[in-house]
Design a protein around this motif. Structure first.
Motif, PDB file in Angstrom:
ATOM      1  N   UNK A   1       0.835  -1.207   0.000  1.00 19.05           N
ATOM      2  CA  UNK A   1       0.000   0.000   0.000  1.00 19.05           C
ATOM      3  C   UNK A   1       0.871   1.260   0.000  1.00 19.05           C
ATOM      4  N   UNK A   2       1.954   1.212   0.784  1.00 17.42           N
ATOM      5  CA  UNK A   2       2.883   2.349   0.815  1.00 17.42           C
ATOM      6  C   UNK A   2       3.444   2.611  -0.585  1.00 17.42           C
ATOM      7  N   UNK A   3       3.936   1.572  -1.232  1.00 17.06           N
ATOM      8  CA  UNK A   3       4.520   1.761  -2.561  1.00 17.06           C
ATOM      9  C   UNK A   3       3.451   2.181  -3.577  1.00 17.06           C
TER      10      UNK A   3
ATOM     11  N   UNK B   1       1.052   4.075  -3.045  1.00 17.83           N
ATOM     12  CA  UNK B   1       0.704   5.485  -2.864  1.00 17.83           C
ATOM     13  C   UNK B   1       1.646   6.428  -3.626  1.00 17.83           C
ATOM     14  N   UNK B   2       2.808   5.922  -4.040  1.00 19.43           N
ATOM     15  CA  UNK B   2       3.756   6.789  -4.746  1.00 19.43           C
ATOM     16  C   UNK B   2       3.383   6.982  -6.224  1.00 19.43           C
TER      17      UNK B   2
ATOM     18  N   UNK C   1       6.184  -4.902  -4.978  1.00 21.82           N
ATOM     19  CA  UNK C   1       6.406  -3.457  -4.887  1.00 21.82           C
ATOM     20  C   UNK C   1       6.806  -2.879  -6.249  1.00 21.82           C
TER      21      UNK C   1
END
Lengths: 344, 310
Positions: free
Chosen positions: B100-102, B104-105, B144
């Motif tokens: 999810x973090x990746x 978001x980029x 990722x």
């Protein structure tokens, strides 16, 4: 802001990593309280101990001992001269009285305790031999909240905590990510560098709020430490301190390539401030020539300002100097860190 | 298909006293899986990191999806997926949190669940990275890289250190991406990986391309399809090269660490002849094996060294 905004996700990641380490939670929350309890016990307010005094064995020793037996402030024993000398040397008695004409007080004049022992013992000796005081006196004893050691200590512990979490939370985390090549992996994505750095500040702000509330709350509940100033002023001071130390952490981490390296630098920065910045004892104990230097250390500024707000109820206007010091550290460290930061 | 996904010309990168990349040219066509094959220290990682825009080359030109580093960085990064050789993702985050973090980029891309299905980590979504196996971690790294549904996927030694089953799982993920029309640039020092996954291969040594083509073409360039390897009993010397080369179908002879390697055209003709020759000389074998020629044999042919020699 959308839940999937990179800034939200990066901040969440920082926050989660911080709280999922049991050791972090211990050092940030439990340790300062334990330290406060331990120091609170060691330096609790209590009637002064009876002063331990030795009478050197010999002519007149026993009669002197008998006369001093009733003295409330003294704990007297008769000892051979060799033993008495040894105990004096090792600090187990504060003073040796050698009976005779004149009475001799033998003590180490550089020790505060011995000075007190000399005054108290002399008072008792003179009174035992019939001295009459020319003036009547009356004593009024008080213990005021805010003047105890624990009251002094707690804001210092909070300052020290904000320094530690700022440096470790930012500095160590960044170097750890660099060592793991995670920084490199992030750079290979379209993540904005500013988002990454701002996420550290945001995560810090959230943790700072928790740290401060928890520590001050515990201090007020367990030790009855007073909180006399305004919450807003206190929050501003804590925030300025947290950001100054975040900047310092970022600066330390900006080019460091190993965890050992950042450890060393971190201790190098923190150690002097633990001692100099008035955490455990007042910085006024250091010589005057050092004061200008000590005053501009970020931890001194933070500790002084936290104490002033908490214990004296000082307002923001009167805290201009420490706040300027903290903001200056913050601006300088962030600026330099961003200039020299190494992403790979 | 058609068109170039990556072009680089005359790439040079020096580190203090080492030349990591010494004038390397490459062209990766869009939709193909391209392999950089070479031993450790050949300059593969440096090359890939230059193409990924992580390292600036000292000389040479790079074009990725028709764009250039330094002027279109953000646009290129939106469209490439990267797996680095040594990245350790955050231990205390879950699989889902990291993806999810990746995600978001990137402006566009897959849903997190979709990617986890692609790399078969759906069941591990709530698991901390620290509790994943090596193969699972590597698939997470690829998740990722895939989360933006990139046009180009960069994989730097994706299966090094993995067990055979994990390698095969990873190959499936790569093959599926390729089947959907994605372009892949892969480095490896496993010849079987290159032969299995890559449409074309560049063999790299000392920062230069020393051979270039499809795995089939490269193996065919040896001029012989089979390899015979034998070792003799202690103290016995193999027949001189000329004698072995005189046997039917033998193309090349190499001696390496007590073993003799023959490249031959037709196994059924050469093998009996080799055995007969050794017997005639009274030499006893302790080992004998044959295999189809591989890229490893090609590398040995080109450099005299094995791919995995340190």
């Amino acid at each position: 802001m959308r839940a999937h905004h990179p800034l939200v996700q990066l901040t969440l990641a920082r926050f989660r990593e911080f709280f999922r380490q049991p050791e972090t939670v211990f050092w940030v929350f439990a340790f300062p309280i334990l330290l406060a309890v331990a120091l609170g016990i060691a330096f609790r307010n209590r009637p002064p101990d009876r002063v331990r005094v030795a009478i050197q064995a010999g002519a007149g020793a026993d009669s002197l001992a008998a006369r001093l037996a009733g003295a409330q402030a003294l704990r007297v024993e008769v000892l051979d001269s060799a033993i008495a000398a040894a105990r004096l040397r090792t600090g187990r008695v504060a003073l040796v009285i050698v009976p005779g004409e004149p009475v001799v007080y033998r003590f180490d004049s550089t020790r505060t305790e011995s000075h007190v022992a000399r005054l108290v013992a002399d008072d008792e000796v003179q009174r035992a031999y019939g001295r009459r005081d020319p003036r009547a006196v009356r004593e009024e004893k008080i213990t005021e909240k805010g003047a105890r050691y624990i009251d002094f200590l707690l804001p210092g512990l909070l300052g020290m905590n904000l320094m530690g979490t700022g440096l470790w939370g930012v500095g160590f985390a960044v170097v750890n990510m660099r060592v793991r090549k995670l920084l490199k992996r992030l750079v290979a994505s379209p993540m904005r560098h500013s988002h990454f750095l701002v996420s550290f500040a945001l995560a810090r702000l959230a943790t700072v709020a928790l740290e401060v509330t928890f520590l001050i709350g515990a201090g007020m509940l367990i030790f009855g430490v007073p909180f006399r100033g305004s919450v807003v002023a206190f929050a501003v001071v804590a925030l300025a301190g947290a950001l100054a130390f975040s900047g310092l952490g970022l600066l330390i981490a900006s080019r460091t390539q190993t965890e050992e390296g950042v450890n060393g630098l971190m201790n190098l920065v923190m150690m002097p401030m633990w001692i100099l910045s008035g955490t455990f004892f007042s910085a006024a104990n250091f010589p005057d020539v050092m004061q200008p230097f000590i005053k501009v250390l970020p931890l001194t500024a933070l500790n002084d300002a936290l104490r002033a707000v908490m214990l004296d109820g000082t307002g923001l206007a009167a805290l201009a100097f420490p706040l300027v010091v903290l903001v200056a550290w913050m601006v300088a460290t962030f600026t330099v860190a961003l200039k020299i930061f190494r992403w790979l | 298909m058609g068109g170039s996904a990556i072009i680089c010309r005359g790439l040079v990168k020096r580190y203090k006293d080492v030349v990591a990349v010494a004038g390397l040219d490459l062209e990766v066509r869009s939709g193909e899986c391209f392999g950089l094959l070479g031993p450790n220290g050949a300059g593969k990682t440096t090359t890939v990191e230059i193409l990924e825009g992580l390292i600036a080359p000292d000389e040479g030109e790079v074009e990725v999806l028709g764009m250039r580093w330094a002027s279109d960085d953000h646009a290129i990064r939106e469209r490439i997926g990267v797996q680095l050789q040594e990245t350790k993702l955050a231990d205390k985050l879950t699989v889902e949190e990291i993806v999810t973090l990746f995600r978001s980029f990137y402006r566009r891309g897959h849903a997190v669940d979709e990617v986890l299905d692609i790399v078969q980590l759906g069941e591990k979504r709530k698991t901390w990275v620290s509790r994943l196996s090596g193969g699972q971690r590597q698939r997470l790294a690829i998740a990722c890289a895939l989360v933006s549904d990139p046009d180009i996927l960069f994989l730097d030694e994706p299966t090094t250190g993995l067990d055979p089953q994990s390698r095969r799982q990873l190959w499936d993920v790569v093959a599926a991406f390729r089947a959907r029309g994605g372009t892949i640039l892969l480095t490896t020092h496993y010849m079987d990986e290159a032969e299995r996954l890559c449409d074309r291969v560049a063999v790299v040594d000392h920062g230069k391309t020393i051979a270039f083509g499809t795995p089939k073409e490269l193996i065919a360039s040896l001029g012989a399809e089979h390899v015979i390897e034998f070792a003799l009993q202690e103290g016995q010397a193999p027949p001189e090269d000329a004698a072995l080369l005189a046997l039917p179908g033998v193309h090349e002879v190499r001696a390496n660490a007590g073993r003799t390697t023959l490249t031959v055209e037709e196994l059924h003709r050469s093998l009996p002849a080799v055995i007969a020759e050794l017997e005639r000389r009274g030499l006893g074998m302790t080992e004998l094996s044959t295999h189809h020629a591989t890229l490893e044999d090609l590398f040995l042919h080109l450099t005299g060294r094995h791919l995995r020699d340190e």
